[in-house]
Write a protein that holds these residues in place. Structure first.
Motif, short mmCIF file in Angstrom:
data_model
loop_
_atom_site.label_atom_id
_atom_site.label_comp_id
_atom_site.label_asym_id
_atom_site.label_seq_id
_atom_site.Cartn_x
_atom_site.Cartn_y
_atom_site.Cartn_z
N LEU A 195 -9.77 -95.00 -35.00
CA LEU A 195 -8.78 -95.55 -35.55
C LEU A 195 -9.10 -96.27 -36.77
O LEU A 195 -8.48 -96.26 -38.13
CB LEU A 195 -7.93 -96.75 -34.84
N MET A 196 -10.47 -96.75 -36.79
CA MET A 196 -10.72 -97.84 -37.93
C MET A 196 -11.25 -96.75 -39.21
O MET A 196 -11.38 -97.18 -40.39
CB MET A 196 -12.09 -98.54 -37.68
N GLN A 197 -11.29 -95.56 -39.07
CA GLN A 197 -11.68 -94.46 -39.78
C GLN A 197 -10.29 -94.09 -40.66
O GLN A 197 -10.47 -93.50 -41.85
CB GLN A 197 -12.33 -93.48 -39.41
N TRP A 198 -9.12 -94.23 -40.29
CA TRP A 198 -8.01 -93.76 -40.80
C TRP A 198 -6.83 -94.76 -40.94
O TRP A 198 -5.80 -94.35 -41.57
CB TRP A 198 -7.78 -92.49 -40.19
N TYR A 199 -6.42 -95.67 -40.07
CA TYR A 199 -5.29 -96.37 -39.86
C TYR A 199 -5.02 -97.59 -40.76
O TYR A 199 -4.65 -98.58 -40.44
CB TYR A 199 -5.46 -96.91 -38.22
N CYS A 200 -5.15 -97.21 -41.86
CA CYS A 200 -4.90 -98.07 -42.91
C CYS A 200 -4.56 -97.40 -44.41
O CYS A 200 -5.23 -96.48 -44.76
CB CYS A 200 -6.27 -99.03 -43.31
N PRO A 201 -3.38 -97.49 -45.23
CA PRO A 201 -3.12 -96.76 -46.18
C PRO A 201 -4.07 -97.04 -47.32
O PRO A 201 -4.12 -96.01 -48.19
CB PRO A 201 -1.64 -97.00 -46.45
N ASN A 202 -4.78 -98.10 -47.26
CA ASN A 202 -5.55 -98.42 -48.34
C ASN A 202 -7.24 -98.58 -47.81
O ASN A 202 -7.33 -99.54 -47.37
CB ASN A 202 -4.90 -100.02 -48.98
N PRO A 203 -7.70 -97.52 -48.18
CA PRO A 203 -9.20 -97.42 -47.68
C PRO A 203 -10.15 -98.62 -48.23
O PRO A 203 -11.18 -98.94 -47.74
CB PRO A 203 -9.76 -96.21 -48.19
N GLN A 204 -9.65 -99.43 -49.39
CA GLN A 204 -10.47 -100.52 -49.96
C GLN A 204 -10.22 -101.78 -49.06
O GLN A 204 -10.91 -102.70 -49.22
CB GLN A 204 -9.90 -100.80 -51.39
N LEU A 205 -9.33 -101.83 -48.30
CA LEU A 205 -9.07 -102.97 -47.35
C LEU A 205 -10.19 -102.83 -46.20
O LEU A 205 -10.30 -102.00 -45.65
CB LEU A 205 -7.73 -103.12 -46.94
N GLU A 206 -10.59 -104.16 -45.70
CA GLU A 206 -11.19 -104.15 -44.44
C GLU A 206 -10.39 -104.06 -43.28
O GLU A 206 -9.22 -104.57 -43.32
CB GLU A 206 -11.85 -105.36 -44.17
N LEU A 207 -10.78 -103.08 -42.28
CA LEU A 207 -9.84 -102.59 -41.48
C LEU A 207 -10.58 -103.18 -39.91
O LEU A 207 -11.62 -102.86 -39.79
CB LEU A 207 -9.70 -101.12 -41.44
N LYS A 208 -9.93 -103.70 -39.11
CA LYS A 208 -10.22 -104.25 -37.95
C LYS A 208 -9.07 -103.76 -36.81
O LYS A 208 -8.20 -104.19 -37.07
CB LYS A 208 -10.38 -105.82 -37.65
N VAL A 209 -9.83 -103.20 -35.80
CA VAL A 209 -8.79 -102.51 -34.54
C VAL A 209 -9.21 -102.97 -33.27
O VAL A 209 -10.26 -102.77 -32.80
CB VAL A 209 -8.67 -100.89 -34.99
N GLN A 210 -8.14 -103.56 -32.62
CA GLN A 210 -8.23 -103.65 -31.16
C GLN A 210 -7.33 -102.90 -30.42
O GLN A 210 -6.05 -103.09 -30.75
CB GLN A 210 -8.33 -105.16 -30.78
N ALA A 211 -7.54 -102.30 -29.31
CA ALA A 211 -6.71 -101.43 -28.81
C ALA A 211 -6.77 -101.32 -27.12
O ALA A 211 -7.97 -100.62 -26.88
CB ALA A 211 -6.55 -99.97 -29.19
N ASP A 212 -5.93 -101.96 -26.46
CA ASP A 212 -6.07 -101.95 -24.98
C ASP A 212 -4.95 -100.57 -24.44
O ASP A 212 -3.82 -101.12 -24.52
CB ASP A 212 -5.64 -103.40 -24.46
N VAL A 213 -5.56 -99.75 -24.81
CA VAL A 213 -4.38 -98.51 -24.64
C VAL A 213 -4.29 -98.29 -22.93
O VAL A 213 -4.83 -97.47 -22.24
CB VAL A 213 -4.91 -97.13 -25.14
N GLN A 214 -3.11 -98.75 -22.40
CA GLN A 214 -2.67 -98.72 -21.44
C GLN A 214 -0.98 -99.47 -21.26
O GLN A 214 -0.75 -100.02 -22.31
CB GLN A 214 -3.30 -99.47 -20.11
N VAL A 215 -0.34 -98.81 -20.57
CA VAL A 215 1.11 -99.54 -20.62
C VAL A 215 1.09 -101.07 -20.64
O VAL A 215 0.58 -101.66 -19.48
CB VAL A 215 2.02 -98.95 -19.46
N GLY A 216 1.71 -101.60 -21.40
CA GLY A 216 1.67 -103.01 -21.69
C GLY A 216 0.60 -103.67 -22.20
O GLY A 216 0.52 -104.88 -22.62
N GLY A 217 -0.60 -102.86 -22.62
CA GLY A 217 -1.93 -103.14 -23.21
C GLY A 217 -1.32 -103.44 -24.44
O GLY A 217 -0.30 -102.97 -25.23
N GLU A 218 -2.00 -104.48 -25.41
CA GLU A 218 -1.85 -104.90 -26.70
C GLU A 218 -2.70 -104.26 -27.70
O GLU A 218 -4.05 -103.70 -27.35
CB GLU A 218 -2.02 -106.46 -26.68
N TYR A 219 -2.23 -103.91 -28.85
CA TYR A 219 -3.18 -103.43 -29.90
C TYR A 219 -2.77 -104.49 -30.97
O TYR A 219 -1.89 -105.17 -31.41
CB TYR A 219 -2.80 -102.09 -30.27
N VAL A 220 -3.93 -104.80 -31.92
CA VAL A 220 -4.06 -105.43 -33.17
C VAL A 220 -4.71 -104.86 -34.19
O VAL A 220 -5.99 -104.53 -34.06
CB VAL A 220 -4.60 -106.90 -33.07
#
Length: 138
Positions: free
Chosen positions: A28-53
């Protein structure tokens, strides 16, 4: 005007690779931002009810996973820290096709067509970056 976004794309990758690109933070950190110049941080707890930031420079979006059906479906809520709006809903459906994987992304629940249009402007370059990430390596 439309108050929802729908993007269909055939990606040149297996369904497993596409699902991983949507669920693994290091991908996700390689593509999940429309502006590649911005620093991107991703947290993803991929399970039902899990949170992502997702932190895109000063912009932070977060939510919870509502449906997790690997490798075919991922549904999550979407809320900007900077906006008091009601959460919107993102659904990603994946299916195998002859040329790779058909991805159907729908983002619904926008209060206004303008809000949907602004999000479309964000999704378009992200999906282009995802497409490039998943291109077969020679």
């Amino acid at each position: 005007m439309e108050t929802e976004i729908r993007i269909e794309r055939v990606l040149s990758a297996t369904i497993g690779r596409v699902y991983d690109a949507w669920t693994r933070a290091e991908l996700l950190m390689q593509w999940y931002c429309p502006n590649p110049q911005l620093e991107l941080k991703v947290q993803a707890d991929v399970q039902v009810g899990g949170e992502y930031v997702v932190e895109m420079g000063p912009h932070v979006v977060r939510g919870n996973y509502l449906e997790v059906e690997p490798p075919h479906r991922l549904v999550f809520s979407w809320t900007w820290d900077s906006a008091p709006d009601e959460p919107t809903r993102v659904q990603v459906d994946l299916s195998e096709v002859a040329d790779g994987t058909l991805m159907v992304l729908s983002h619904t629940g926008f209060a206004t067509a303008e809000d949907a249009a602004n999000h479309q402007l964000g999704w378009d370059p992200e999906i282009e970056r995802l497409t490039a990430l998943l291109l077969p390596t020679p």
